[in-house]
Design an enzyme around this catalytic site. Structure first.
Site, PDB file in Angstrom:
ATOM      1  N   TYR A 141       0.783  -1.333   0.014  1.00 32.60           N
ATOM      2  CA  TYR A 141      -0.107   0.128  -0.025  1.00 32.60           C
ATOM      3  C   TYR A 141       0.876   1.142   0.004  1.00 32.60           C
ATOM      4  CZ  TYR A 141      -4.220  -2.832   0.842  1.00 32.60           C
ATOM      5  OH  TYR A 141      -5.133  -4.001   1.036  1.00 32.60           O
ATOM      6  N   LYS A 192       3.273 -15.383   2.302  1.00 32.69           N
ATOM      7  CA  LYS A 192       3.146 -16.346   1.177  1.00 32.69           C
ATOM      8  C   LYS A 192       4.707 -16.285   0.817  1.00 32.69           C
ATOM      9  CE  LYS A 192       0.698 -17.357  -1.742  1.00 32.69           C
ATOM     10  NZ  LYS A 192       0.090 -18.620  -1.775  1.00 32.69           N
ATOM     11  N   ASP A 225      -3.324 -17.619   1.888  1.00 30.08           N
ATOM     12  CA  ASP A 225      -4.470 -18.252   1.258  1.00 30.08           C
ATOM     13  C   ASP A 225      -5.071 -19.445   2.002  1.00 30.08           C
ATOM     14  OD1 ASP A 225      -1.871 -19.617   0.606  1.00 30.08           O
ATOM     15  OD2 ASP A 225      -2.827 -20.047  -1.470  1.00 30.08           O
ATOM     16  N   ASP A 249      -5.627  -6.980   5.587  1.00 28.35           N
ATOM     17  CA  ASP A 249      -6.645  -6.181   5.035  1.00 28.35           C
ATOM     18  C   ASP A 249      -7.743  -7.265   4.855  1.00 28.35           C
ATOM     19  OD1 ASP A 249      -8.782  -4.616   4.169  1.00 28.35           O
ATOM     20  OD2 ASP A 249      -7.192  -3.521   2.758  1.00 28.35           O
ATOM     21  N   ASP A 253     -11.182  -9.148   6.954  1.00 24.11           N
ATOM     22  CA  ASP A 253     -12.734  -8.977   6.343  1.00 24.11           C
ATOM     23  C   ASP A 253     -13.233 -10.384   6.321  1.00 24.11           C
ATOM     24  OD1 ASP A 253     -12.437  -6.247   6.118  1.00 24.11           O
ATOM     25  OD2 ASP A 253     -12.609  -6.290   3.987  1.00 24.11           O
TER      26      ASP A 253
END
Length: 368
Positions: A141, A192, A225, A249, A253
């Site tokens: 970001y 990852k 993931d 982020d 959620d």
């Protein structure tokens, strides 16, 4: 004792849910031996309308000198076509960056009364209590270069850069391990490393911190993931999850829907302790967005906003008793079957934003 709060309601439902927090602040000022002094500013689309930027220099200065920022929500279709640098979300990102708010705490707590409102079966979420610790001022970001360029053949290429340094990873890892010691003392680190070099470094640094500084805290490494899958398969296997900006982020959620609604999730964003005072810059905000489709209808759920103020009581002002009172008041309201539309099911009493806020106040009065 006096504390300075800077309120930034923002756009959409932001002002409506902030109004309910103001009632909680007024209640504290009347019933607790503390004074909260409040100032209010503009952020997001409303700031763009007034100043042409997502947050003015004057309001940034107020945020920097406050003891805590209480933030609502920003954005909406009205500002879809403004310049990228002035988009409503730029105000939020600047606050995080300029205040140095590197540690984002996002609890996912399923209240017993809302177990049936979750997207998952009751047995998977009843008693759920997860804390996601998200690095907030680094990663993709904020990394440079961040650009869209036109190539010689006429094609366009977009670039976002994922960057992390050892020190950035160390400091967020320490926050996660310290918080784990106050809970069930388990940490899962999500990245990852199988496809991203930043993930390789992340895993190495977190492993080193665990081995050298927190040998008594079990550490699990999980691919991000797979972590998302596990959150909807068996979420109670986790206690504290630490992750980078992007994965934090996304995973927070996912965790939100385990609790019944985004309208239930608060968050805290904390900076490093001041070397002299020990105090941290801090901002508290609900995880949900501005929900422009229900703005002005009195349908917004104020619980995440109220619970965010509870986190401010806990982390910025060490008012643990008062924070627990607010949390208990919220739980008691839900046990009585009062619901805003986002968490309601058949047989529940659906209430407005103001009615939910008034019900929390009533419970606080009963608890004092």
């Amino acid at each position: 004792m006096s504390h300075k709060l800077f309120l930034l309601p923002g756009d959409g439902i932001g002002p409506e849910i902030m109004n309910e927090v103001k009632l909680i602040i007024d209640w504290m000022n009347s019933n607790v031996d503390v004074t909260f002094e409040c100032d209010e500013g503009l952020v997001g689309g409303c700031a763009y309308d007034a100043h042409g930027v997502a947050i003015s220099e004057e309001d940034m200065a107020k945020a920097i000198t406050s003891d805590a920022v209480i933030f609502g929500a920003v954005g909406g279709p009205k500002w879809a076509d403004v310049a990228y640098e002035a988009r409503p979300e730029a105000g939020l990102l600047r606050l995080r960056k300029d205040l140095g708010l590197f540690a984002n705490l996002r609890p996912a707590l399923c209240y017993p009364a809302l177990a049936e409102s979750s997207a998952l079966k009751r047995e998977l979420v009843e008693g759920l209590d997860i804390l996601i610790v998200r690095e907030l001022t680094g990663g993709v970001y904020f990394g440079e270069p961040k650009e869209i360029v036109t190539l010689e053949n006429g094609e366009q290429r977009a670039v976002d850069t994922q960057i992390y340094t050892t020190s950035e990873i160390k400091r967020i890892a320490r926050v996660a391990f310290e918080l784990a010691k106050t809970r069930s003392n388990r940490v899962a680190s999500a990245e990852k490393h199988n496809v991203m070099r930043s993930g390789v470094l992340w895993k190495q640094v977190v492993s080193k911190i665990a081995a050298e500084e927190y040998p008594g805290t079990p550490l699990e490494h999980v691919l991000a993931d797979n972590c998302a899958m596990q959150l909807v398969r068996n979420p109670k296997q986790y206690d504290v999850i630490v992750c980078d900006n992007l994965f934090g982020d996304i995973l927070s959620d996912v965790a939100a829907m385990l609790t019944g609604s985004l309208g239930m999730l608060p968050s805290a964003s904390l900076g490093a302790p001041d070397v002299v005072t020990g105090k941290r810059k801090a901002m508290y905000e609900p995880v949900h967005g501005s929900a422009p489709d229900i703005a002005g209808k009195g349908a917004a759920n104020p619980i995440a906003m109220i619970a965010s103020f509870s986190m401010a009581l806990r982390y910025s002002f060490e008012m643990i008793k008062e924070a627990e009172m607010v949390d208990t008041a919220i739980a008691n309201v839900l046990e009585k079957g009062l619901r805003t539309g986002d968490i309601a099911k058949a047989g529940d009493t659906v209430v407005s934003t103001k009615e939910m806020g008034a019900a929390v106040i009533a419970e606080l009065n009963a608890l004092k």
